[in-house]
Design a protein around this motif. Sequence first.
Motif, short mmCIF file in Angstrom:
data_model
loop_
_atom_site.label_atom_id
_atom_site.label_comp_id
_atom_site.label_asym_id
_atom_site.label_seq_id
_atom_site.Cartn_x
_atom_site.Cartn_y
_atom_site.Cartn_z
N ARG A 84 0.83 -1.21 0.00
CA ARG A 84 0.00 0.00 0.00
C ARG A 84 0.86 1.26 0.00
NH1 ARG A 84 -5.12 0.92 2.07
NH2 ARG A 84 -5.54 -1.10 1.12
N GLY A 142 -13.65 -9.41 -4.72
CA GLY A 142 -12.94 -10.44 -3.97
C GLY A 142 -13.37 -11.83 -4.41
N CYS A 200 -7.86 -3.37 -6.63
CA CYS A 200 -8.41 -4.10 -5.49
C CYS A 200 -9.44 -3.28 -4.72
CB CYS A 200 -7.29 -4.54 -4.55
SG CYS A 200 -6.32 -5.94 -5.15
N GLU A 201 -9.37 -1.96 -4.85
CA GLU A 201 -10.31 -1.09 -4.14
C GLU A 201 -11.75 -1.35 -4.56
OE1 GLU A 201 -9.65 0.97 -1.68
OE2 GLU A 201 -7.49 0.57 -1.71
N ALA A 252 -2.51 -2.98 -9.45
CA ALA A 252 -3.23 -4.01 -8.69
C ALA A 252 -3.83 -3.44 -7.42
CB ALA A 252 -2.29 -5.17 -8.36
N ASN A 253 -3.06 -2.59 -6.74
CA ASN A 253 -3.54 -1.98 -5.50
C ASN A 253 -4.77 -1.13 -5.76
OD1 ASN A 253 -3.35 0.38 -3.28
ND2 ASN A 253 -2.42 -1.49 -2.49
N ASP A 263 -12.64 -4.30 -6.36
CA ASP A 263 -12.83 -5.71 -6.67
C ASP A 263 -13.72 -6.38 -5.62
OD1 ASP A 263 -12.17 -8.11 -8.24
OD2 ASP A 263 -11.15 -8.75 -6.42
N ARG A 272 -5.75 -16.17 -6.94
CA ARG A 272 -4.56 -15.38 -6.62
C ARG A 272 -3.74 -15.20 -7.89
NH1 ARG A 272 0.47 -17.79 -5.63
NH2 ARG A 272 0.51 -20.06 -5.79
#
Length: 280
Positions: free
Chosen positions: A103, A253, A248-249, A244-245, A251, A257
């Motif tokens: 992060r 989930g 992910c906000e 990617a970071n 996504d 992986r």
Amino acid sequence: MSDAAQDPTAEKLYPPLARLLRPLVRLCIRAGMTFPALCQLLRELYVNVAEYDFALPGKEQTDSRVSLLTGIHRKEVSRLRGAGAPVNAVPASVSRTGAIIARWIASPRYCDAAGAPLPLPRTADAGQPSFEELVASVTRDLRPRAVLDEWVDRRIVTIDAEDRIALAEAAFIPQHGDDDKLYYFGRNLHDHLAASVANVLAAKPPFVERSVHYDGLSAELAERLEARSRELALEMLQQLNREANAACESDAGGDHRWNCGVYVFRQKEPREDDAGAIRG
């Protein structure tokens, strides 16, 4: 499972496996892992893989079939079945450290205009970035002060003259001997090997697994190419981490992986001795 016609023969596997295993054998000897201990580990893995990865749909996987697949005596198979594969859990320190640093080096909130991680004050007014806010944005289970003390002790961060916390490296590189380093050793080599094996067994390679290699170089050129490849690799990994970071906000989930790794290697080319044995 792949089409049997595509599978390599055991005979053809000998040369690449000998080359692949040589550095691992060197590591085992340095670590004090004896040949019988490694054999026991391989025996357990053979049984585990045959039991779960080669089960026939709708049929019970019997001791006899596992014995046939592995060449291990049926009584030994019966003893080892159900023991499970070696532990694959992520150490807590790896999970929390990796997530927080990812992060820090990815989010525009904690980076400067050039994308470099900012030195952070321990605390700050509402709306201003701080180390406390960074840790809390990833986990509420740890006190930021406890994380800071651990990281200072492990030299992951330093504290500057203005009492700001600065990341010691642009990416997390575990120190020699750390459990973290051994975890990534197993994880990254597993994923690289898994991608390579999938490509060998598939008619159309499903994963990117490529390299650029030149032989017969001077030491100076090899060193220069290594330095340049390190630079380019770090740029790529940092960019992927930022993307990617951010992704992910939003996504939802799930259970998948993804891992993208880079390796760089150079050495003085090993030579054959008079008996034809490779020394390297």
